[in-house]
Scaffold this motif. Structure first.
Motif, PDB file in Angstrom:
ATOM      1  N   MET A   1      24.214 -30.457   8.820  1.00 50.60           N
ATOM      2  CA  MET A   1      25.449 -30.109   8.120  1.00 50.60           C
ATOM      3  C   MET A   1      26.372 -31.315   8.069  1.00 50.60           C
ATOM      4  N   THR A   2      27.356 -31.261   7.185  1.00 50.25           N
ATOM      5  CA  THR A   2      28.282 -32.360   6.993  1.00 50.25           C
ATOM      6  C   THR A   2      29.129 -32.594   8.240  1.00 50.25           C
ATOM      7  N   THR A   3      29.309 -33.861   8.608  1.00 46.48           N
ATOM      8  CA  THR A   3      30.190 -34.189   9.722  1.00 46.48           C
ATOM      9  C   THR A   3      31.613 -34.264   9.208  1.00 46.48           C
ATOM     10  N   PRO A   4      32.536 -33.501   9.772  1.00 43.32           N
ATOM     11  CA  PRO A   4      33.900 -33.461   9.245  1.00 43.32           C
ATOM     12  C   PRO A   4      34.692 -34.707   9.580  1.00 43.32           C
ATOM     13  N   ALA A   5      35.635 -35.031   8.703  1.00 39.52           N
ATOM     14  CA  ALA A   5      36.573 -36.102   8.994  1.00 39.52           C
ATOM     15  C   ALA A   5      37.618 -35.580   9.963  1.00 39.52           C
ATOM     16  N   THR A   6      38.230 -36.452  10.718  1.00 39.27           N
ATOM     17  CA  THR A   6      39.280 -36.063  11.659  1.00 39.27           C
ATOM     18  C   THR A   6      40.633 -36.363  11.041  1.00 39.27           C
ATOM     19  N   PRO A   7      41.421 -35.344  10.681  1.00 41.34           N
ATOM     20  CA  PRO A   7      42.708 -35.603  10.044  1.00 41.34           C
ATOM     21  C   PRO A   7      43.740 -36.075  11.053  1.00 41.34           C
ATOM     22  N   VAL A   8      44.756 -36.717  10.540  1.00 34.93           N
ATOM     23  CA  VAL A   8      45.881 -37.102  11.383  1.00 34.93           C
ATOM     24  C   VAL A   8      46.861 -35.941  11.401  1.00 34.93           C
ATOM     25  N   LEU A   9      47.137 -35.393  12.569  1.00 38.91           N
ATOM     26  CA  LEU A   9      48.016 -34.242  12.685  1.00 38.91           C
ATOM     27  C   LEU A   9      49.425 -34.699  13.025  1.00 38.91           C
ATOM     28  N   ASP A  10      50.399 -34.217  12.273  1.00 36.23           N
ATOM     29  CA  ASP A  10      51.791 -34.507  12.606  1.00 36.23           C
ATOM     30  C   ASP A  10      52.186 -33.786  13.889  1.00 36.23           C
ATOM     31  N   THR A  11      51.694 -32.567  14.013  1.00 35.84           N
ATOM     32  CA  THR A  11      51.996 -31.784  15.206  1.00 35.84           C
ATOM     33  C   THR A  11      50.988 -30.662  15.327  1.00 35.84           C
ATOM     34  N   ALA A  12      50.673 -30.322  16.545  1.00 35.69           N
ATOM     35  CA  ALA A  12      49.814 -29.160  16.786  1.00 35.69           C
ATOM     36  C   ALA A  12      50.345 -28.397  17.982  1.00 35.69           C
ATOM     37  N   GLY A  13      51.655 -28.421  18.137  1.00 33.30           N
ATOM     38  CA  GLY A  13      52.240 -27.723  19.267  1.00 33.30           C
ATOM     39  C   GLY A  13      51.750 -28.350  20.563  1.00 33.30           C
ATOM     40  N   PRO A 183      52.512 -24.491   9.816  1.00 33.29           N
ATOM     41  CA  PRO A 183      52.936 -25.889   9.689  1.00 33.29           C
ATOM     42  C   PRO A 183      51.982 -26.651   8.768  1.00 33.29           C
ATOM     43  N   ASP A 184      52.504 -27.630   8.053  1.00 33.40           N
ATOM     44  CA  ASP A 184      51.688 -28.395   7.111  1.00 33.40           C
ATOM     45  C   ASP A 184      50.491 -29.040   7.793  1.00 33.40           C
ATOM     46  N   ALA A 185      50.694 -29.539   9.011  1.00 34.18           N
ATOM     47  CA  ALA A 185      49.601 -30.203   9.729  1.00 34.18           C
ATOM     48  C   ALA A 185      48.467 -29.231  10.034  1.00 34.18           C
ATOM     49  N   ILE A 186      48.812 -27.989  10.315  1.00 40.33           N
ATOM     50  CA  ILE A 186      47.788 -26.976  10.598  1.00 40.33           C
ATOM     51  C   ILE A 186      47.025 -26.628   9.328  1.00 40.33           C
ATOM     52  N   VAL A 187      47.740 -26.484   8.223  1.00 39.85           N
ATOM     53  CA  VAL A 187      47.086 -26.216   6.940  1.00 39.85           C
ATOM     54  C   VAL A 187      46.136 -27.359   6.598  1.00 39.85           C
ATOM     55  N   ALA A 188      46.579 -28.602   6.828  1.00 36.41           N
ATOM     56  CA  ALA A 188      45.728 -29.767   6.553  1.00 36.41           C
ATOM     57  C   ALA A 188      44.457 -29.707   7.396  1.00 36.41           C
TER      58      ALA A 188
END
Length: 456
Positions: A1-13, A183-188
């Protein structure tokens, strides 16, 4: 399966993801250690990720050691095709426990994780100390609806490959907006979990329900691990009926129905966290009544500030309302037709009848307090009959309760629970229609009682 990219999170609590290699796969996880505390394993829902537990994380972490996992092929964890089924995912969870050195953790496992943990228990009883599941199809015959049903029943996944994955995920997540702003970071993060064909590849997991759930069904009556099922009454994909069917099949389960949609852990985060805490603190050890069900509903409560004096309002109410005749009610057992005729003559203003007055103000004198407060028990047996003939449970709230009281600053208030919110929980159109009529009857009754005689 595809290896996911790791996004930059502004915040994740306070959820800080890391990666580990488990069974040859790069698996994303987050943990919050707590020495001496029981461990709770939190398994990601689809199409979200372990960040879905952000709203409840701090509450649980205050008392328990937490380990959240993006299941293989979900969230930002690597996957492989052979793991995309509840049965094989259940086997992976056994390996996961061994990797982290976990001995009988509790599992919070919503959505696709629900049938996976049930399979883990079937494959190796005692894998988990208890299960807190829901919003994932687990029963057979399948009880699914909406997009989930379309995915399972499609001849192939080709039709889905051409669709806008982001649009599908965002449309599903839009259900949450009425309850909680993601939060936008969570949606991303959720969108990254679905990118590069991963969302379509993950569909193979739920398509495996057709073969795996028939194999799980006969094993459910032998699973004695405590299970708490939490379902959303308005879930568009996994109806409450699935949770109810699973509840009937499991020998040691509790069912709670929340007044929300699919994403119970986010839409009703405070209630979800409270239920989980009560369960983890020891509620799982208390064997429930057979087929016990807890339903959480939203009640609309009315508090109306009145203009007239307490004595004037209460005197007006007692004058406007008819009076119940117990003899007429008793007559229903021997002469229903005559009983109905007599009951029809008892109605007062808005065809409402007074059953009882509880003078709570006088009762408070037993504690040396002087207050003015009366509770009125009112309704109409024939109106109640219009509801109970469709759903007998409507009798729980018929007759109604109305409280009129005076505060210490001489303000007079009337309070009651809106009938349509009480009776609406039964999801019966005929019952709700009558209840909406009762909403208006109470409103008009109070307006009339609060209007001076010379203005009526």
């Amino acid at each position: 399966m595809t290896t996911p990219a790791t996004p930059v999170l502004d915040t994740a609590g306070t959820v800080y993801p890391e990666f580990a290699t488990i069974a040859g796969l790069r698996i994303r996880y987050a943990h919050s250690p707590r020495a001496g505390a029981d461990t709770v394993l939190l398994l990601s829902p689809w199409p979200e990720s372990l960040l879905a537990f952000r709203p409840i994380w701090d509450t649980l972490a205050a008392e328990f050691a937490l380990l959240a996992i993006d299941l293989p092929g979900f969230g930002l964890s690597e996957g492989r095709p052979e793991l995309m089924s509840p049965r094989t995912m259940g086997q992976f969870l056994i390996e996961l426990n061994a990797h982290f050195g976990l001995t009988q953790p509790h599992a919070i496992a919503p959505d696709v994780a629900s049938p996976s943990v049930l399979f883990a228990e079937a494959l190796q009883p005692g894998t988990f100390r208890s299960l807190f599941i829901g919003s994932g199809a687990c029963s057979f015959p399948l009880i699914v609806d909406g997009v989930l049903k379309q995915i399972i029943e499609a001849e192939s996944l080709d039709m889905f490959r051409a669709l806008d994955t982001d649009a599908i995920v965002l449309n599903s997540l839009s259900e949450i907006k009425a309850y909680y702003t993601l939060p936008d970071a969570i949606v991303a993060d959720y969108l990254a979990a679905a990118a590069d064909g991963r969302f379509v590849e993950a569909m193979n997991f739920v398509r495996a329900y057709k073969t795996d759930l028939p194999a799980l069904a006969p094993q459910l009556p032998a699973l004695h691990t405590p299970v708490h099922i939490v379902s959303g009454r308005h879930d568009p994909n996994v109806p409450v009926a699935d949770a109810e069917a699973l509840h009937r099949q499991l020998p040691n389960s509790t069912l709670t129905v929340l007044d929300c949609g699919h994403y119970t852990w986010e839409e009703e985060a405070d209630t979800y966290a409270r239920l989980a805490l009560n369960w983890l603190r020891g509620g799982y050890q208390h064997r429930p009544y057979t087929a016990a069900t807890e339903t959480v509903i939203a009640i609309k409560h009315q508090a109306i500030k009145l203009q007239r004096r307490f004595e004037d309002v209460t005197a007006a109410l007692e004058s406007l309302l008819g009076r119940i005749d117990e003899a007429s009610l008793a007559l229903a057992a021997t002469n229903p037709a005559q009983a109905e005729q007599q009951l029809a003559r008892l109605g007062g203003y808005e065809n409402l009848i007074l059953f009882q007055i509880q003078d709570h103000g006088t009762l408070l004198r037993l504690r040396g307090a002087a207050h003015k407060a009366k509770q009125y028990v009112l309704g109409n047996p024939l109106i109640a009959l219009q509801m109970t003939q469709h759903d007998l449970r409507a009798a729980l709230y018929a007759p109604l309760r109305l409280l009129v009281y005076e505060t210490t600053d001489q303000q007079v208030w009337a309070e009651y629970d809106l009938p349509s919110s009480l009776f609406g929980q039964f999801q019966n159109e005929a019952v709700t229609t009558v209840a909406l009529g009762l909403d208006e009857k109470l409103r008009r009754l109070l307006h009339r009682a609060d209007t001076p005689t010379d203005e009526q």
